[in-house]
Design a protein around this motif. Structure first.
Motif, PDB file in Angstrom:
ATOM      1  N   UNK A   1     -21.749  44.767  14.468  1.00  3.27           N
ATOM      2  CA  UNK A   1     -22.291  43.922  16.044  1.00  3.27           C
ATOM      3  C   UNK A   1     -22.125  42.895  16.102  1.00  3.27           C
ATOM      4  N   UNK A   2     -21.102  43.407  17.780  1.00  2.00           N
ATOM      5  CA  UNK A   2     -19.906  41.859  18.250  1.00  2.00           C
ATOM      6  C   UNK A   2     -20.864  41.195  18.976  1.00  2.00           C
ATOM      7  N   UNK A   3     -21.956  41.068  19.098  1.00  3.58           N
ATOM      8  CA  UNK A   3     -22.423  40.100  19.884  1.00  3.58           C
ATOM      9  C   UNK A   3     -21.984  39.248  20.373  1.00  3.58           C
ATOM     10  N   UNK A   4     -21.616  38.678  18.834  1.00  3.37           N
ATOM     11  CA  UNK A   4     -21.022  37.391  18.657  1.00  3.37           C
ATOM     12  C   UNK A   4     -19.408  36.330  19.410  1.00  3.37           C
ATOM     13  N   UNK A   5     -18.549  37.609  19.639  1.00  7.99           N
ATOM     14  CA  UNK A   5     -16.977  37.660  20.357  1.00  7.99           C
ATOM     15  C   UNK A   5     -17.522  38.197  21.791  1.00  7.99           C
ATOM     16  N   UNK A   6     -18.943  38.824  21.876  1.00  7.56           N
ATOM     17  CA  UNK A   6     -18.940  39.250  23.667  1.00  7.56           C
ATOM     18  C   UNK A   6     -19.913  38.649  24.219  1.00  7.56           C
ATOM     19  N   UNK A   7     -19.731  37.368  24.052  1.00  6.03           N
ATOM     20  CA  UNK A   7     -20.858  36.520  25.135  1.00  6.03           C
ATOM     21  C   UNK A   7     -21.444  36.893  24.915  1.00  6.03           C
ATOM     22  N   UNK A   8     -22.464  37.599  23.660  1.00  8.81           N
ATOM     23  CA  UNK A   8     -24.072  38.231  23.732  1.00  8.81           C
ATOM     24  C   UNK A   8     -24.078  39.587  24.359  1.00  8.81           C
ATOM     25  N   UNK A   9     -23.854  39.831  24.782  1.00 12.32           N
ATOM     26  CA  UNK A   9     -23.462  41.595  25.115  1.00 12.32           C
ATOM     27  C   UNK A   9     -24.000  42.898  24.014  1.00 12.32           C
ATOM     28  N   UNK A  10     -25.043  43.422  23.889  1.00 12.40           N
ATOM     29  CA  UNK A  10     -25.786  43.583  22.671  1.00 12.40           C
ATOM     30  C   UNK A  10     -24.445  45.178  22.379  1.00 12.40           C
ATOM     31  N   UNK A  11     -22.769  44.881  21.943  1.00 15.48           N
ATOM     32  CA  UNK A  11     -22.099  45.719  22.060  1.00 15.48           C
ATOM     33  C   UNK A  11     -22.122  46.204  20.576  1.00 15.48           C
TER      34      UNK A  11
ATOM     35  N   UNK B   1     -20.703  50.941  21.438  1.00 10.68           N
ATOM     36  CA  UNK B   1     -21.855  51.617  21.881  1.00 10.68           C
ATOM     37  C   UNK B   1     -22.646  50.170  22.700  1.00 10.68           C
ATOM     38  N   UNK B   2     -23.609  50.411  23.161  1.00 13.17           N
ATOM     39  CA  UNK B   2     -24.844  49.680  23.233  1.00 13.17           C
ATOM     40  C   UNK B   2     -26.073  49.469  23.731  1.00 13.17           C
ATOM     41  N   UNK B   3     -27.093  48.665  23.044  1.00 15.11           N
ATOM     42  CA  UNK B   3     -28.627  48.579  22.270  1.00 15.11           C
ATOM     43  C   UNK B   3     -29.236  48.645  23.049  1.00 15.11           C
ATOM     44  N   UNK B   4     -30.317  49.253  23.398  1.00 18.91           N
ATOM     45  CA  UNK B   4     -31.305  48.796  24.261  1.00 18.91           C
ATOM     46  C   UNK B   4     -32.800  49.190  23.218  1.00 18.91           C
ATOM     47  N   UNK B   5     -33.602  48.560  23.386  1.00 19.25           N
ATOM     48  CA  UNK B   5     -35.073  49.110  22.808  1.00 19.25           C
ATOM     49  C   UNK B   5     -36.317  48.703  23.262  1.00 19.25           C
ATOM     50  N   UNK B   6     -37.373  49.040  22.977  1.00 19.01           N
ATOM     51  CA  UNK B   6     -38.954  49.254  23.928  1.00 19.01           C
ATOM     52  C   UNK B   6     -39.489  48.171  24.504  1.00 19.01           C
ATOM     53  N   UNK B   7     -39.796  47.879  25.866  1.00 18.56           N
ATOM     54  CA  UNK B   7     -40.231  47.186  26.277  1.00 18.56           C
ATOM     55  C   UNK B   7     -41.773  47.583  26.462  1.00 18.56           C
ATOM     56  N   UNK B   8     -42.518  46.438  26.668  1.00 17.54           N
ATOM     57  CA  UNK B   8     -44.353  46.715  27.892  1.00 17.54           C
ATOM     58  C   UNK B   8     -43.792  45.972  29.292  1.00 17.54           C
TER      59      UNK B   8
END
Length: 469
Positions: A322-332, A383-390
């Protein structure tokens, strides 16, 4: 008188042979010392050395090949929560790293600072189609906004997704996916590597090796700092080794090679695998270790790289970073292609992946005397992450957090014939010639010594027999 002359001649011959053999033996450490001195001199990063010329500008061509993961069942995913089925589409090839280093500045503490400019030129002859080819892939804006926007504001995000007519997947050209397009949801430029051309990697500061050749190429600072700030941990934030283009000379196959990669925002190590012949030059192949992306339960050193226990199954997932911390928070999330060495869950969540050691491992072929990397293949999957949502309609059918493979790249370069011939002429041929002279002198000297000694013994036996008669 004749006997005396014969005996004296044989003794003299034996002594001569011994002297020649000893000279050949003495040449071995002397020759090694000469070679070592030459390499140490030419490996220093300063104007006028062989290392400097190759360091300022890459000699061989560096290519980046991209393979996209095209989604075959987007409607089934959205409407029924089906598992994504992907198929690899590529390569799309670009010539990169063709620009020399800029702002080269030598510092008083035997270091040199520089910027590494980015550039990419499309190579149609090495690609399966034009940059205008379209792929059905993950919507980078929707996946990014899902993580960046707090859950309490997901209702606002839902309205933005609807008004911009966005969905979880999109149909974009290769050029747009890589280098950027104006996204209707975020109203700005978005792309996997946008912006790229005209930007830089760095500022780097590395040791020149002037006073200590064992430190040549070792990174002292990146972006002006001696350590990273992404991981909030002393160990994970360490900047170790070189940038992998070269290493300090006299490489020991028993020791790992360390290098830092800004692409993955961390330092890693590679271990010796085998010796190979590259255009008549012996090289050591070093490969990225399987435990590099292992879960903290297997490799405790990776505990500080686990940023989100929720998406990594309480830090038990292997094969992704998870490199989101060096990608401005993007879930990469970064991985090896097709989740090589990754948890089985990754390939069960997204179908159609086939990891292969031969095609997906990262390696470097290093010439051991100089430490120069003469061939390499850096293979990374984005890769990018996504998840469930109501709340968000396009995510309501999603059952669990998904790390979705968008594209994998293979950055390669290999020694060309002209450079190989020069390398062999300037280094290998001299070493071979010196070794040949050493062996010849040692062999001839021992042969003369042995022949004269045997002849002397035979002569004495016969002479004694004549006297007894």
């Amino acid at each position: 008188m004749g006997c005396c002359n014969m005996r004296c001649g044989l003794i003299a011959g034996a002594v001569f042979g011994a002297v020649v053999a000893i000279f050949g033996g003495v040449l071995i450490p002397l020759g090694n010392s000469i070679i070592e001195g030459t390499v140490k001199k030419e490996a220093v990063i300063e104007p006028g050395t062989t290392a400097y010329d190759n360091w300022v500008a890459t000699g061989g061509k560096v290519y980046r090949q991209f393979w996209f993961f095209e989604v075959k069942n987007p409607l089934e995913i959205l409407q029924h929560g089906a598992k994504p089925v992907v198929v690899e589409k590529g390569p799309y090839t670009y010539w990169t790293r063709y620009l020399p280093k800029e702002n080269i500045t030598f510092n008083p503490n035997q270091t040199v600072s520089f910027l590494l400019p980015f550039g990419a030129i499309f190579e149609p002859s090495m690609s399966v189609g034009p940059e205008e080819d379209k792929v059905t892939s993950l919507n980078l804006a929707v996946a990014g906004a899902y993580s960046l926007v707090p859950k309490v504001l997901h209702s606002v995000l839902e309205n933005l997704i609807k008004t911009s007519n966005s969905s979880l997947f999109q149909h974009r050209t290769v050029k747009e996916m890589l280098w950027g397009y104006t996204d209707p949801l975020l109203k700005g430029l978005i792309g996997l590597f946008a912006p790229y051309n005209g930007t830089y990697d760095g500022f780097y500061t590395v040791f020149t090796g002037k006073e200590d050749i064992s430190k040549v190429g070792i990174i002292d600072r990146w972006q002006g700092k001696k350590s990273l700030t992404f991981w909030n941990d002393k160990y994970c934030d360490m900047i170790n080794g070189t940038d992998a283009s070269s290493f300090p000379p006299f490489v020991d196959k028993k020791k790992p090679l360390y290098f830092f990669s800004s692409d993955i925002c961390r330092s890693v190590s590679a271990g010796f695998q085998e010796s190979l012949d590259l255009k008549g030059i012996e090289v050591y192949r070093f490969t990225l270790q399987p435990n590099t992306l292992a879960s903290p339960t297997v490799n405790p050193d990776n505990q500080c790289f686990c940023r989100d226990p929720k998406t990594t199954k309480n830090c038990t997932m292997a094969g992704v970073l998870d490199i989101s911390s060096c990608q401005e928070g993007k879930p990469i999330y970064i991985s090896l292609p097709h989740f090589l060495h990754g948890s089985a869950d990754l390939r069960e969540t997204v179908l159609g992946l086939n990891p292969s050691e031969e095609h997906h491992v990262t390696y470097m072929d290093v010439e051991p005397t100089t430490g120069f990397t003469l061939r390499f293949a850096k293979r990374i999957q984005v890769n990018m992450m996504y998840g469930p949502s109501k709340v968000i309609t396009v995510l309501k059918k999603v059952k669990d957090y998904t790390i979705f493979p968008v594209v994998w790249l293979n950055e390669t370069a290999a020694l060309d014939d002209e450079t190989a011939d020069m390398f062999k002429k300037e280094l290998i041929s001299r070493i071979d010639m010196l070794e040949t002279i050493q062996k010849a002198l040692l062999g001839v000297g021992l042969a003369i010594f042995g022949l004269c000694l045997i002849s002397f013994c035979i002569f004495n036996v016969r002479n004694n027999q004549i006297k007894s008669v």
